[in-house]
Design a protein around this motif. Structure first.
Motif: not given
Length: 127
Positions: A16-24
């Motif tokens: 399970l991974l999530v993507r940070r909005k500020r740097d992708g």
């Protein structure tokens, strides 16, 4: 004492991974501890904020990591937890911080330095 907590949840060869909005960049879900909050309480709060529909089974501490990133010079201070089970829809709760959550193989994706460390230790390359 670790300053943040991360969750490692795996099933059928995917994590399970999530993507940070500020740097992708992609990362294992989690976040910073608040004052007087235990590492496990921090993890549960962060998961509830980031992925409110995710249901976790038993969560155990794998390792506390205190290290310095050789590239950036930033210090890692993380309590890394492994979930025995994780299920539910990957609905994003905190859309200001993360914009996507997926189950996928842990290689061939741009990860944060801490998440690379976790991946390399828990999911080493097959020889």
């Amino acid at each position: 004492m670790a300053k943040s907590s991360k969750l490692v949840a795996a099933k059928r060869g995917r994590v399970l991974l999530v993507r940070r909005k500020r740097d992708g960049l992609w990362m294992f879900p989690g976040g910073r501890k608040r004052a007087r909050e235990s590492a496990k309480d921090c993890l549960r709060r962060e998961i509830k904020e980031e992925l409110p529909k995710l249901k976790l089974g038993r969560v155990r501490l794998w390792k506390e990591v205190e290290a310095k990133n050789r590239r950036s010079g930033r210090k890692m201070s993380d309590a890394i937890f492994v979930a025995a089970k994780a299920a539910g829809r990957l609905k994003i709760g905190d859309k200001k911080e993360i914009d996507k959550a997926i189950w996928r193989k842990p290689r061939g994706i741009r990860l944060t330095p801490t998440s690379r460390y976790i991946r390399d230790k828990l999911f080493p390359k097959s020889s």
